[in-house]
Enzyme design. Sequence first.
Site, short mmCIF file in Angstrom:
data_model
loop_
_atom_site.label_atom_id
_atom_site.label_comp_id
_atom_site.label_asym_id
_atom_site.label_seq_id
_atom_site.Cartn_x
_atom_site.Cartn_y
_atom_site.Cartn_z
CB CYS A 2 -0.86 0.03 1.25
SG CYS A 2 -1.88 -1.42 1.44
NE ARG A 27 5.86 1.06 -2.69
CZ ARG A 27 6.45 1.39 -1.56
NH1 ARG A 27 7.09 2.51 -1.47
NH2 ARG A 27 6.42 0.61 -0.52
CD1 TRP A 75 -0.59 -5.52 -3.99
CD2 TRP A 75 -0.42 -6.40 -1.94
NE1 TRP A 75 -0.14 -6.82 -4.12
CE2 TRP A 75 -0.02 -7.38 -2.88
CE3 TRP A 75 -0.39 -6.74 -0.59
CZ2 TRP A 75 0.39 -8.65 -2.52
CZ3 TRP A 75 0.02 -8.02 -0.22
CH2 TRP A 75 0.41 -8.95 -1.19
CG ASN A 99 1.84 0.64 3.92
OD1 ASN A 99 1.54 -0.49 3.59
ND2 ASN A 99 2.83 1.32 3.37
N GLY A 100 0.07 -1.75 6.21
CA GLY A 100 0.48 -2.78 7.17
C GLY A 100 -0.68 -3.68 7.54
CD GLU A 483 16.28 -12.99 -10.15
OE1 GLU A 483 15.84 -13.49 -9.11
OE2 GLU A 483 15.88 -11.88 -10.58
CE LYS A 487 12.74 -11.03 -12.06
NZ LYS A 487 13.62 -10.83 -10.93
CD GLU A 490 9.12 -11.30 -10.49
OE1 GLU A 490 10.34 -11.23 -10.61
OE2 GLU A 490 8.53 -10.76 -9.55
CG HIS A 506 18.85 -37.08 -6.92
ND1 HIS A 506 19.25 -38.30 -6.43
CD2 HIS A 506 19.98 -36.46 -7.35
CE1 HIS A 506 20.56 -38.42 -6.54
NE2 HIS A 506 21.03 -37.31 -7.10
CE LYS A 605 11.04 -2.45 -7.54
NZ LYS A 605 11.60 -3.64 -8.19
C1 F6R Z 1 11.29 -10.26 -7.88
C2 F6R Z 1 11.24 -9.24 -6.87
C3 F6R Z 1 11.03 -9.64 -5.46
C4 F6R Z 1 11.96 -8.84 -4.55
C5 F6R Z 1 11.68 -9.18 -3.08
C6 F6R Z 1 12.67 -8.53 -2.13
O1 F6R Z 1 11.52 -9.72 -9.14
O2 F6R Z 1 11.36 -8.08 -7.16
O3 F6R Z 1 11.23 -11.01 -5.28
O4 F6R Z 1 13.28 -9.14 -4.87
O5 F6R Z 1 10.39 -8.75 -2.75
O6 F6R Z 1 12.66 -7.14 -2.27
P1 F6R Z 1 13.81 -6.27 -1.62
O7 F6R Z 1 15.05 -6.50 -2.39
O8 F6R Z 1 13.32 -4.85 -1.73
O9 F6R Z 1 13.95 -6.75 -0.21
#
Ligand code: F6R
Length: 610
Positions: A2, A27, A75, A99-100, A483, A487, A490, A506, A605
């Site tokens: 949020c 975000r 959010w 927020n929270g 990773e 990507k 998501e 395995h 984000k």
């Molecule tokens: C994936 C992504 C998330 C962040 C995770 C940690 O593309 O962006 O997995 O990496 O939420 O975020 P930070 O680095 O801000 O702790």
Amino acid sequence: MCGIVGAIAQRNIVKILIEGLRRLEYRGYDSSGLAVINDKKNLIRFREIGQVHILAKEVEKHNIVSNVGIAHTRWATHGKPSKKNAHPHISEYIAVVHNGIIENYQELREQLKKQQYIFNSETDTEVIAHLIHSEFKEGYTLIEVVKLIIPKLKGAYGIVIMDRRTPDLLVAVRYGSPLIIGLGIGENFLASDQLALLHVTHHFIYLNEGDIAEITCKKVNIVDKQGINVERKPIKVDIQYNFDNKGIYNHYMQKEIHEQPLAIKNTLHGRFDQNNNVIFTELDKKAQNILSKVEHIQIIACGTSYNAGMVARYWFESLAIISCDVEIASEYRYRKPIRRKNSLLLTICQSGETADTLAALRLSKNLNYLASLAICNVLGSSLIRESDFSLMTKAGIEISVASTKAFTTQLTVLLLLVAYLIRLQNKNILFERNIVKALYNLPFHIENIFLQEKNIKSLAKDFSSINNVLFIGRGDQFPIAVEGALKLKEISYIHAEAYPAGELKHGPLALVDTNMPVIIIAPNNKLLEKLKSNIEEIHTRGGLIYIFTDKNAGFINSKNMKIIVLPNIEEFTAPIFYIVPLQLLSYYIALIKGTNIDQPRNLAKSVTVE
Ligand code: F6R
């Protein structure tokens, strides 16, 4: 997560609030809303599902003039995304944005219902509004009532409160979720992220945990969690960012992938002395002294940052000969971790506000680590302020929810740190020399990947109707496989899993048939021959093989196999290099699938709640 914006000024603040929300849009959110007190002292609220421009359009129709207001992008945590669950929440004259999470909201809700409060939403936030309202007695001020209710709220939260009867005041509380105050001349602002306020100020006060702030046009009063009046020093932030500018790119993710050579150059800038030894101006004598004694590194992070930590483990152990463990913050914080002797706590976090990483850092304070060191992209963030030392990545603002340039700059700082520790602890100086050389060349090598972008784009077509993908790698390329899979999941919503190649037989090999694409990261390194055997196992079972490799690896095309030959790269920087084509592949697959690339569904984000 949020986003919160608040404003109190002598001018109309409606557009300031809307612009603030628009700047928080990146975000991730599902609804937005605002409440203002107008010139006739009425409390007016607007809420809409979807993008901020929908709310903006609605607000615009009403030509509102107001000097004080609060706004929110939501959010959903408690209660589905809907208009009635969108913030602000109101209890007669009280309006709240939050927020929270309020963990004991059910209990509070039941108590308030007994006092005849009627709930109009399913959220935990509405209890805050009613709780404040319920505590008001003759002669109480807003701040007095807020102080009374805080001990009753369990959870983590950042809240801003407005009272229709005192329109010259906003009250903010920070308990676990970030809140900052933006300082203007004759006007002041609040937000959960400084980016929301860059259009009105570059001067900020970062609230500490437990701070309560009273904000008027001319004054900011802060009391800390002990109830003592405190002065928090304002900080000038020199970030410039044009939120409307994707340049020649269609998405922020695409732009940020292409920004990586520059972001890495910026991250390297100023980090070598005239002898090409790594220097960190951020680390004083005390920090250097501590680092020279480190025998073990405990890395804590989430998501993509965790994957960067997994790569770093290979580097710390094989190059700097320092043992290293890596753990996901949400797991670490709820176990009883045993600290190893002479151990450094290393957190990695793009935003500096991830709730689990912060909680793990706070927990570590009782575990007697030598020190806590943060690798972070946001100056002034909670993580930086609460860690003993920090090293900045210079990725610049990352807007796309899917992290790209933050990851490669984290790896860059981690590799610099490896070189720094090698010198500080008199380990293998040849490794250090070669790391420095490889880092210098890295931006140039990544530029060359972009020459293959067309091929990667056309490869993406193979995945347009695929539901599952396996990624495999060995050694320090295994975390790159993880990773790469993250990507793809998501942004394209394709189920993707990553395995160390040696682990296939395995279990996961059972998944391989003629419909299963397997993406393999296969640079020419000491594990290549082992990896080739694993590829053979997939090939004989008819798996669709995609190999990202280099000229010297000697792969020959055969049926069901596509080989993407990339330029040769030094072994030390190969993990940083090989994620870039995988980022591009995910991007182009998502483009074909038509998903919301910059704001994937259900994601946000900066994960500021648990
Ligand atoms: C994936 C992504 C998330 C962040 C995770 C940690 O593309 O962006 O997995 O990496 O939420 O975020 P930070 O680095 O801000 O702790």
